[in-house]
Design an enzyme around this catalytic site. Structure first.
Site, PDB file in Angstrom:
ATOM      1  N   HIS A 269      -1.186   0.248  -9.908  1.00  0.00           N
ATOM      2  CA  HIS A 269      -1.257  -0.394  -8.796  1.00  0.00           C
ATOM      3  C   HIS A 269      -2.252  -1.324  -9.897  1.00  0.00           C
ATOM      4  O   HIS A 269      -3.426  -2.088  -9.542  1.00  0.00           O
ATOM      5  CB  HIS A 269      -2.721  -0.206  -7.863  1.00  0.00           C
ATOM      6  CG  HIS A 269      -2.733  -0.639  -6.794  1.00  0.00           C
ATOM      7  ND1 HIS A 269      -3.621  -0.018  -5.356  1.00  0.00           N
ATOM      8  CD2 HIS A 269      -2.994  -1.931  -6.863  1.00  0.00           C
ATOM      9  CE1 HIS A 269      -3.990  -0.536  -4.767  1.00  0.00           C
ATOM     10  NE2 HIS A 269      -3.076  -1.725  -5.107  1.00  0.00           N
TER      11      HIS A 269
ATOM     12  N   GLU B 244      -2.638   7.914  -4.168  1.00  0.00           N
ATOM     13  CA  GLU B 244      -3.183   7.011  -5.559  1.00  0.00           C
ATOM     14  C   GLU B 244      -4.602   7.651  -6.006  1.00  0.00           C
ATOM     15  O   GLU B 244      -5.330   7.687  -4.511  1.00  0.00           O
ATOM     16  CB  GLU B 244      -3.144   6.380  -4.621  1.00  0.00           C
ATOM     17  CG  GLU B 244      -3.140   4.755  -5.491  1.00  0.00           C
ATOM     18  CD  GLU B 244      -2.437   3.231  -5.095  1.00  0.00           C
ATOM     19  OE1 GLU B 244      -1.899   3.257  -4.645  1.00  0.00           O
ATOM     20  OE2 GLU B 244      -3.311   2.559  -5.663  1.00  0.00           O
TER      21      GLU B 244
ATOM     22  N   ARG C 252       1.034  -1.596  -0.085  1.00  0.00           N
ATOM     23  CA  ARG C 252      -0.079   0.383   0.058  1.00  0.00           C
ATOM     24  C   ARG C 252       0.973   0.668  -0.010  1.00  0.00           C
ATOM     25  O   ARG C 252       1.953   1.326   0.865  1.00  0.00           O
ATOM     26  CB  ARG C 252      -0.766  -0.388   1.770  1.00  0.00           C
ATOM     27  CG  ARG C 252      -1.805  -1.329   0.911  1.00  0.00           C
ATOM     28  CD  ARG C 252      -3.092  -0.372   0.230  1.00  0.00           C
ATOM     29  NE  ARG C 252      -3.787  -1.059   0.145  1.00  0.00           N
ATOM     30  CZ  ARG C 252      -4.208  -2.286  -0.630  1.00  0.00           C
ATOM     31  NH1 ARG C 252      -3.501  -2.801  -1.399  1.00  0.00           N
ATOM     32  NH2 ARG C 252      -6.062  -3.252  -0.826  1.00  0.00           N
TER      33      ARG C 252
HETATM   34  C1  DGY Z   1      -5.248  -5.512  -2.994  1.00  0.00           C
HETATM   35  O1  DGY Z   1      -6.511  -6.712  -3.544  1.00  0.00           O
HETATM   36  O2  DGY Z   1      -5.221  -5.638  -1.835  1.00  0.00           O
HETATM   37  C2  DGY Z   1      -4.765  -5.458  -3.984  1.00  0.00           C
HETATM   38  O3  DGY Z   1      -3.846  -4.128  -3.495  1.00  0.00           O
HETATM   39  C3  DGY Z   1      -5.212  -5.313  -4.984  1.00  0.00           C
HETATM   40  O4  DGY Z   1      -5.431  -6.560  -5.990  1.00  0.00           O
END
Ligand code: DGY
Length: 335
Positions: free
Chosen positions: A286, A267, A238
């Site tokens: 992402h 983001e 993240r």
């Molecule tokens: C998640 O699933 O947490 C990712 O960041 C996106 O697939």
């Protein structure tokens, strides 16, 4: 008796939508961008269930604006966008989609590592700009990946898969996690070390932690100062785990050699953000879990979690089983 009302906050693969349509009266937000907050609050007011994405903040305000809401099914493994304890207090079930994206995400993290080390985006830009005149003995050199040292920060499912890929490249793999995994140390040949030691020894640092208050800005100025000046940071977890300003400073000053980011803070990162134009920083939008097969499976699990929650059954991938049979999940159904 009608079908339960559910709101789906974006177009997701048919593997999920087809299941939801069979069982529910679905409203689907079709825009490319997430529903604005006021729209989300308004549109979900009579929803029994919600399929959310990591771009939707599922907080107490939203939960209270939808008094019938029994289940929130996030199409993501990460769930930092959901206030799970607030959901549990209200008896709202919450689910995520772990497992199916593990290898796909690790593949991508390793691809970022390779791309940054071997300067692939710079090479592509060089050719597209018409600069390729001859074979250059000094052109776009980077570090070797094979036989280098990978430092994993976080050894969950995705971190462990990243380790497997690294072992295939004869890399030494160090890891730091709040939970020591002696089983994986044995089976994958990993070495546990305190975080500062991992940072100091690794040629590549790959982040695989969830975003929690403890991991917010885990990678800050102090942590960058512990890394080798030749090291490359990879983040597929993240964005806010890495402090953007500190990263920018570390990349500009040569404190570290490069970064490859699938996730950013903020983001999305605006196109005019200084990180975007740095030649030693790769940024992608992402997409680590974005294989067609994986996104289909994520959508299906999200649908199965949603339907189970609506039926008052345990979710196949539930985040708060304690919520079952309490509060909203115990109310009589009017559909
Ligand atoms: C998640 O699933 O947490 C990712 O960041 C996106 O697939």
């Amino acid at each position: 008796m009608g079908k339960p009302k559910v709101y789906v906050t974006r177009l997701i693969p048919d593997q999920g939508l087809d299941l939801i349509r069979q069982f529910c009266d679905m409203t689907l937000w079709q825009d490319d961008l997430p529903p604005p907050r006021d729209v989300l609050l308004r549109e979900t007011h009579d929803a029994d269930g919600l399929v959310s994405l990591l771009t939707d903040s599922i907080d107490p305000e939203l939960m209270d604006a939808c008094p019938k809401l029994r289940v929130v099914s996030n199409m993501a493994v990460g769930f930092d966008n959901i206030n799970v304890s607030a959901a549990t207090e209200r008896g709202i079930l919450a689910g995520n989609t772990p497992g199916v994206l593990t290898e796909t995400t690790a593949d991508f993290a390793f691809a970022l590592l390779m791309a940054a080390a071997r300067r692939i985006p710079e090479g592509v830009a060089y050719v597209k700009a018409g600069k390729w005149q001859t074979w250059g003995p000094m052109l776009l050199m980077g570090p070797d990946v094979h036989h280098s040292t990978l430092g994993l920060v976080g050894l969950g499912r995705i971190g462990a898969e990243m380790a497997k890929r690294a072992r295939g490249f004869d890399m030494r793999v160090l890891y730091y996690d709040v939970f020591r995994r002696e089983d994986l140390e044995q089976s994958l040949g990993l070495t546990y070390a305190p975080l500062d030691d991992v940072l100091a020894q690794a040629d590549f640092i790959s982040i695989h932690t969830p975003l929690t208050p403890e991991t917010h800005h885990l990678m800050n100025r102090d942590r960058f100062s512990k890394m080798k000046s030749s090291a490359i940071l990879i983040n597929t977890s993240r964005g806010p785990v890495v402090e953007s300003d500190a990263l920018l400073e570390a990349l500009r000053s040569g404190q570290i050699a490069g970064a490859a980011l699938d996730v950013t803070e903020p983001e999305p990162l605006p196109a005019d953000h200084p990180l975007v134009s740095l030649p030693n920083c790769i940024i992608v939008p992402h997409i680590a879990s974005a294989s067609a097969a994986t996104r289909g499976q994520m959508a299906e699990i999200a649908a199965r979690n949603l339907i189970a929650g609506l039926k008052g059954e345990p979710l196949p991938s539930g985040l708060n089983p304690d919520a079952l049979g309490h509060g909203r999940s115990a109310l009589p159904k009017d559909w």
